[in-house]
Design a protein around this motif. Structure first.
Motif, PDB file in Angstrom:
ATOM      1  N   CYS A 168       0.856  -1.195   0.000  1.00  0.00           N
ATOM      2  CA  CYS A 168       0.000   0.000   0.000  1.00  0.00           C
ATOM      3  C   CYS A 168       0.886   1.237   0.000  1.00  0.00           C
ATOM      4  O   CYS A 168       1.519   1.589   1.007  1.00  0.00           O
ATOM      5  CB  CYS A 168      -0.911  -0.010   1.231  1.00  0.00           C
ATOM      6  SG  CYS A 168      -2.043   1.396   1.288  1.00  0.00           S
TER       7      CYS A 168
ATOM      8  N   LYS B  66      -7.219  -6.965   3.026  1.00  0.00           N
ATOM      9  CA  LYS B  66      -7.991  -6.317   1.959  1.00  0.00           C
ATOM     10  C   LYS B  66      -9.059  -5.392   2.528  1.00  0.00           C
ATOM     11  O   LYS B  66      -9.299  -4.306   2.000  1.00  0.00           O
ATOM     12  CB  LYS B  66      -8.626  -7.375   1.061  1.00  0.00           C
ATOM     13  CG  LYS B  66      -7.617  -8.107   0.184  1.00  0.00           C
ATOM     14  CD  LYS B  66      -8.319  -9.080  -0.770  1.00  0.00           C
ATOM     15  CE  LYS B  66      -7.308  -9.786  -1.655  1.00  0.00           C
ATOM     16  NZ  LYS B  66      -7.972 -10.753  -2.577  1.00  0.00           N
ATOM     17  N   ASP B  67      -9.696  -5.816   3.605  1.00  0.00           N
ATOM     18  CA  ASP B  67     -10.720  -4.981   4.221  1.00  0.00           C
ATOM     19  C   ASP B  67     -10.098  -3.767   4.899  1.00  0.00           C
ATOM     20  O   ASP B  67     -10.649  -2.669   4.851  1.00  0.00           O
ATOM     21  CB  ASP B  67     -11.525  -5.795   5.237  1.00  0.00           C
ATOM     22  CG  ASP B  67     -12.296  -6.922   4.580  1.00  0.00           C
ATOM     23  OD1 ASP B  67     -12.659  -6.769   3.397  1.00  0.00           O
ATOM     24  OD2 ASP B  67     -12.529  -7.944   5.240  1.00  0.00           O
TER      25      ASP B  67
ATOM     26  N   ILE C 147     -15.785   5.841   4.908  1.00  0.00           N
ATOM     27  CA  ILE C 147     -16.706   4.722   5.120  1.00  0.00           C
ATOM     28  C   ILE C 147     -17.137   4.692   6.579  1.00  0.00           C
ATOM     29  O   ILE C 147     -16.291   4.691   7.470  1.00  0.00           O
ATOM     30  CB  ILE C 147     -16.030   3.384   4.763  1.00  0.00           C
ATOM     31  CG1 ILE C 147     -15.645   3.371   3.284  1.00  0.00           C
ATOM     32  CG2 ILE C 147     -16.945   2.206   5.083  1.00  0.00           C
ATOM     33  CD1 ILE C 147     -14.885   2.139   2.872  1.00  0.00           C
TER      34      ILE C 147
ATOM     35  N   GLU D 250      -7.268  -2.325   3.984  1.00  0.00           N
ATOM     36  CA  GLU D 250      -6.797  -1.428   2.929  1.00  0.00           C
ATOM     37  C   GLU D 250      -7.957  -0.614   2.366  1.00  0.00           C
ATOM     38  O   GLU D 250      -7.836   0.591   2.123  1.00  0.00           O
ATOM     39  CB  GLU D 250      -6.121  -2.251   1.827  1.00  0.00           C
ATOM     40  CG  GLU D 250      -5.454  -1.391   0.749  1.00  0.00           C
ATOM     41  CD  GLU D 250      -4.749  -2.243  -0.290  1.00  0.00           C
ATOM     42  OE1 GLU D 250      -3.798  -1.753  -0.912  1.00  0.00           O
ATOM     43  OE2 GLU D 250      -5.168  -3.401  -0.487  1.00  0.00           O
ATOM     44  N   ARG D 251      -9.097  -1.294   2.162  1.00  0.00           N
ATOM     45  CA  ARG D 251     -10.281  -0.572   1.684  1.00  0.00           C
ATOM     46  C   ARG D 251     -10.697   0.501   2.684  1.00  0.00           C
ATOM     47  O   ARG D 251     -11.054   1.618   2.306  1.00  0.00           O
ATOM     48  CB  ARG D 251     -11.426  -1.578   1.470  1.00  0.00           C
ATOM     49  CG  ARG D 251     -12.758  -0.951   1.097  1.00  0.00           C
ATOM     50  CD  ARG D 251     -13.754  -2.033   0.733  1.00  0.00           C
ATOM     51  NE  ARG D 251     -15.082  -1.467   0.587  1.00  0.00           N
ATOM     52  CZ  ARG D 251     -16.024  -1.526   1.509  1.00  0.00           C
ATOM     53  NH1 ARG D 251     -15.769  -2.127   2.660  1.00  0.00           N
ATOM     54  NH2 ARG D 251     -17.220  -0.992   1.310  1.00  0.00           N
ATOM     55  N   TRP D 252     -10.663   0.128   3.979  1.00  0.00           N
ATOM     56  CA  TRP D 252     -11.032   1.104   5.025  1.00  0.00           C
ATOM     57  C   TRP D 252     -10.054   2.278   5.034  1.00  0.00           C
ATOM     58  O   TRP D 252     -10.452   3.439   5.111  1.00  0.00           O
ATOM     59  CB  TRP D 252     -11.030   0.397   6.387  1.00  0.00           C
ATOM     60  CG  TRP D 252     -11.286   1.314   7.548  1.00  0.00           C
ATOM     61  CD1 TRP D 252     -12.487   1.674   8.042  1.00  0.00           C
ATOM     62  CD2 TRP D 252     -10.304   1.993   8.337  1.00  0.00           C
ATOM     63  NE1 TRP D 252     -12.343   2.536   9.091  1.00  0.00           N
ATOM     64  CE2 TRP D 252     -10.996   2.753   9.296  1.00  0.00           C
ATOM     65  CE3 TRP D 252      -8.906   2.039   8.321  1.00  0.00           C
ATOM     66  CZ2 TRP D 252     -10.341   3.543  10.229  1.00  0.00           C
ATOM     67  CZ3 TRP D 252      -8.254   2.830   9.256  1.00  0.00           C
ATOM     68  CH2 TRP D 252      -8.972   3.573  10.203  1.00  0.00           C
TER      69      TRP D 252
ATOM     70  N   THR E  45     -17.877  -1.200   8.174  1.00  0.00           N
ATOM     71  CA  THR E  45     -16.565  -1.832   8.090  1.00  0.00           C
ATOM     72  C   THR E  45     -16.730  -3.303   7.756  1.00  0.00           C
ATOM     73  O   THR E  45     -17.389  -4.025   8.480  1.00  0.00           O
ATOM     74  CB  THR E  45     -15.802  -1.697   9.416  1.00  0.00           C
ATOM     75  OG1 THR E  45     -15.672  -0.323   9.734  1.00  0.00           O
ATOM     76  CG2 THR E  45     -14.428  -2.333   9.314  1.00  0.00           C
TER      77      THR E  45
ATOM     78  N   LEU F   8      -7.998   3.417   2.638  1.00  0.00           N
ATOM     79  CA  LEU F   8      -8.018   4.250   1.430  1.00  0.00           C
ATOM     80  C   LEU F   8      -9.332   5.006   1.295  1.00  0.00           C
ATOM     81  O   LEU F   8      -9.420   5.959   0.530  1.00  0.00           O
ATOM     82  CB  LEU F   8      -7.793   3.373   0.192  1.00  0.00           C
ATOM     83  CG  LEU F   8      -6.421   2.688   0.120  1.00  0.00           C
ATOM     84  CD1 LEU F   8      -6.351   1.783  -1.102  1.00  0.00           C
ATOM     85  CD2 LEU F   8      -5.297   3.728   0.079  1.00  0.00           C
ATOM     86  N   GLY F   9     -10.358   4.606   2.028  1.00  0.00           N
ATOM     87  CA  GLY F   9     -11.646   5.297   1.955  1.00  0.00           C
ATOM     88  C   GLY F   9     -12.137   5.627   3.341  1.00  0.00           C
ATOM     89  O   GLY F   9     -13.118   5.052   3.801  1.00  0.00           O
ATOM     90  N   ARG F  10     -11.452   6.482   4.052  1.00  0.00           N
ATOM     91  CA  ARG F  10     -11.755   6.752   5.464  1.00  0.00           C
ATOM     92  C   ARG F  10     -13.146   7.321   5.685  1.00  0.00           C
ATOM     93  O   ARG F  10     -13.604   7.442   6.813  1.00  0.00           O
ATOM     94  CB  ARG F  10     -10.729   7.737   6.045  1.00  0.00           C
ATOM     95  CG  ARG F  10      -9.368   7.158   6.289  1.00  0.00           C
ATOM     96  CD  ARG F  10      -9.391   6.120   7.390  1.00  0.00           C
ATOM     97  NE  ARG F  10      -9.924   6.640   8.624  1.00  0.00           N
ATOM     98  CZ  ARG F  10      -9.249   7.410   9.470  1.00  0.00           C
ATOM     99  NH1 ARG F  10      -7.993   7.723   9.208  1.00  0.00           N
ATOM    100  NH2 ARG F  10      -9.806   7.853  10.578  1.00  0.00           N
TER     101      ARG F  10
END
Length: 714
Positions: free
Chosen positions: A517, A680-681, A691, A683-685, A696, A687-689
């Motif tokens: 990342c 993966k979860d 959310i 990283e998604r969290w 989550t 990169l998209g704070r």
């Protein structure tokens, strides 16, 4: 005898009266039936006899006609003799019929008949005289006259016959009418009888049957332990007195049953439910938890060193302590919780309706908090503590006995860990030797079968809100036992000597994910790993970490190693040497669980620590406990004075977050920010704070809130 005669008279008199009335009605019916029957039957018999005689008369007349015809052509004198005999027979039959010819019409027919007979006899005499005189013309005139007179006789006979037939029909109709009237009277008597029977039933039902049924129903309710049942009292006779006696008996039974139930199902000392209640409560609570999809907590608590109180202060003081503990537990628990005394100094708390493990922790915290207050007895101040073992339904057992057994195993672990704490049941510590050996083999193969997982949980700067550190947490996805937390398998890894391999794998796996990342590197986010006691004591620890970092090309300056003070104090000399070498590599050292071990300024200086992390036990009650607030405030101030970064773990509410920020805490970690999650979860969290926390993905809902985060330890 007087009491006995009251209800007897009430029953006997209606029965006798009804019986006599029915008897009179039936006698009247029988008399009427007999009289009408006799009258009608006499009429019918008389008419039938007359009809038979009339038929004989017709035969006689026919015979006389035949004889007259014979005499006309034969002129035989003997025929006249037979005709004379027929005359006598006709006279006798006519006399037999005459009594039945009482009506005017019948008398007219009789007169016509007698006149015709008389004239026909005269014509016969004329025919005999003409025959003797040999006068044919005279004979023929006499014969013609006889024929005319015979016609009158025949018409009279036909009239008799019709009248008798009509009378017989009338008699039969009259008999039928009598039968109809009798049947109507019988039906009337039946209706009256039915009415009397109904009235008698209503009377007896009110007097006897209904009270008896009420007594039967009341007896059934009492047999079913429904002692709130009372029956109505409808009279003052024997049954009414029996009803009153029944109600009095039920009242006394209720009082006795209440006393017995209290003695049977409640502890006499504390008045808490006892062991007999526990199993049924557990069954009901498990059924409700299964139905509602909730978790049931079974907390087994034992007072620490209670025997010492009994031995030194006496059992009376010990009993007073138990009463005080029971009162505190009763007052502090939720309304839906059940507190049970097993015996001695053991208590069980059933906590239904839990959403996750952290709710069970909250219940355990309330119990420990309730015991912290000083107990003043007999002018003495006593400080009591308790240890708690926690088993959760359905994960830790699906029967009452298994849950209690597993809670007891967890309680033993809490006492072994130093008392005055709670401990969750760990299924891996309760395996039989064969299963333990199988689990060891499973763990050895987990590295090669992709069963080990690394989860990530962020630490956030309270001033900027940015992520500063990501802590790696090791998990084992066992094929049959499910997702296991570090404290459930790390001790086993240490025992069988593969903790070093697990540590190396965790470092490389977490490091590779971290390096993938770019944003983490751009924002200078650090990676944190925990070191287990056995791993820290390995002689080649520094070399293994150095080689692992070099292999994945991970900068040492981006790594934080978390250790506990008790771990470092196991061998202070070797610990200092290892810390120094790690620090020279650029790795930051963080003191984990700060405040509950051997915390001292000297240890922080000795081990060149750059960070401290305040233990979650102080954060949990920081809002409600002024002592915890003061401790946290002092730790933060001390850390800042030593130029340390201070972090707090276990923050779960906005109010805790706001208070930590007001106390100038640097960083915070906890469910209020994010739960541990796969890479993966995470990283998604990251990169998209934007959310929301509630969205989550794949958050681990059932992790203990008391879990000590770490890649290699619990």
């Amino acid at each position: 005898m007087k009491m006995r005669s009251s209800i007897n008279i009430k029953i006997f008199m209606p029965l006798v009266g009804g019986f006599l009335l029915l008897l009179v009605l039936f006698l009247l019916l029988a008399i009427s039936l007999q009289r009408e029957k006799r009258l009608v039957l006499n009429n019918i018999t008389s008419t039938q006899d007359a009809t038979v005689a009339l038929e004989d008369l017709e035969d006689t007349e026919a015979r006389m006609d035949t004889l007259a015809e014979t005499y006309r052509y034969g002129r035989d004198a003997s025929v006249l003799g037979e005709l004379g005999q027929m005359e006598q027979r006709r006279a006798a039959l006519l006399q037999e019929i005459s009594p039945n010819l009482s009506g005017p019409l019948e008398r007219d027919l009789l007169t016509a008949y007698e006149s015709g007979v008389k004239d026909s006899q005269a014509s016969l005499l004329e025919m005999a005289a003409a025959s003797d005189a040999k006068d044919s013309q005279r004979f023929d005139r006499a014969y013609e006259s006889w024929l005319a007179e015979r016609k009158v006789v025949d018409e009279a006979l036909d009239g008799f016959k019709n009248r008798f037939n009509s009378r017989l029909g009338d008699d039969i109709s009259a008999f039928r009418q009598v039968i109809t009237e009798v049947m109507l009277m019988f039906l009337l008597i039946l209706a009256v009888s039915g009415l009397l029977i109904y009235l008698l039933y209503v009377y007896l039902n009110r007097l006897i049957i209904r009270p008896i049924h009420e007594l039967i129903d009341g007896t059934k309710h009492v047999a079913e332990e429904n002692l709130d049942w009372n029956i109505g009292v409808h009279s003052s006779d024997e049954i009414g007195k029996l009803s009153l006696a029944f109600n009095e008996m039920v009242g006394k039974l209720k009082d006795s049953y209440t006393n017995l139930k209290t003695l049977a199902f409640h502890d006499p000392l504390t008045n808490l439910p006892n062991r007999q209640v526990l199993e049924q409560k557990l069954q009901d609570s498990m059924a409700a938890a299964k139905r509602e999809g909730k978790v049931l907590g079974v907390l087994l608590m034992d007072l620490d060193r209670f025997k010492k109180i009994n031995d030194t202060l006496g059992h009376d003081v010990g009993d007073m302590v138990l009463k005080e503990v029971a009162n505190r537990l009763r007052d502090r628990m939720r309304q839906e919780d059940t507190v049970v005394r097993l015996g001695g100094d053991e208590f069980v708390i059933l906590a239904p309706g839990l959403g996750s493990v952290k709710d069970a922790v909250a219940v355990a915290d309330r119990v420990l908090k309730a015991l912290e207050e000083v107990v003043v007895l007999a002018e003495k101040q006593l400080y009591i503590n308790g240890s708690i073992g926690i088993a959760l339904y359905p994960n830790d057992g699906e029967s009452a006995s298994v849950l209690i057994k597993n809670a007891d195993i967890a309680l033993y672990g809490a006492k072994a860990a130093g008392r005055n704490r709670y401990n969750f049941y760990n299924k891996l510590t309760d395996l039989r030797p064969a299963a333990q050996l199988e689990l060891e083999n499973d763990l050895r193969g987990a590295l090669n079968s992709d069963q080990l997982k690394v989860y990530f949980q962020p630490l956030v700067n309270l001033g900027t809100g940015k992520v500063t550190t990501v802590e790696a947490l090791l998990r084992w996805q066992h094929p049959t036992l499910g997702l296991l937390l570090p404290h459930e398998f790390i001790p086993l890894a240490e025992e069988i000597g593969i903790i070093g391999r697990l540590g190396e794998w965790a470092l490389k796996t977490a490091g590779r994910n971290f390096l993938s990342c770019q944003k983490l590197r751009e924002e200078n986010v650090l990676l944190a790993l925990n070191l287990s006691p056995a791993q820290f004591l390995e002689d080649n620890l520094v070399e293994n970490i150095s080689n692992g970092l070099r292999e994945i090309n991970f900068p040492a300056s981006s790594l934080i190693l978390e250790i506990t003070e008790s771990l470092a104090m196991t061998d202070p000399e070797k610990s200092r040497e290892k810390m120094k070498r790690l620090s020279e590599m650029g790795i930051a050292i963080s003191i984990d669980d700060f405040g509950i071990g051997y915390s001292s300024l000297g240890s922080i200086k000795e081990f060149a620590a750059k960070r401290i992390k305040i233990d979650r036990s102080f954060i949990r009650h920081i809002i409600t406990d002024q002592q915890d607030t003061a401790i946290v405030k002092a730790i933060i101030a001390m850390g800042h004075n030593l130029k340390l970064i201070v972090a707090a773990e276990g923050a779960e509410t906005d109010t805790q977050l706001a208070l930590l920020k007001s106390l100038d805490c640097d960083e915070v970690q906890g469910y209020i920010i994010a739960r541990p999650m796969p890479w993966k979860d995470f990283e998604r969290w990251f990169l998209g704070r934007d959310i929301p926390l509630s969205e989550t993905p794949n958050a681990v809902e059932n992790e203990p809130a008391a879990e000590v985060a770490g890649g290699n330890v619990d």
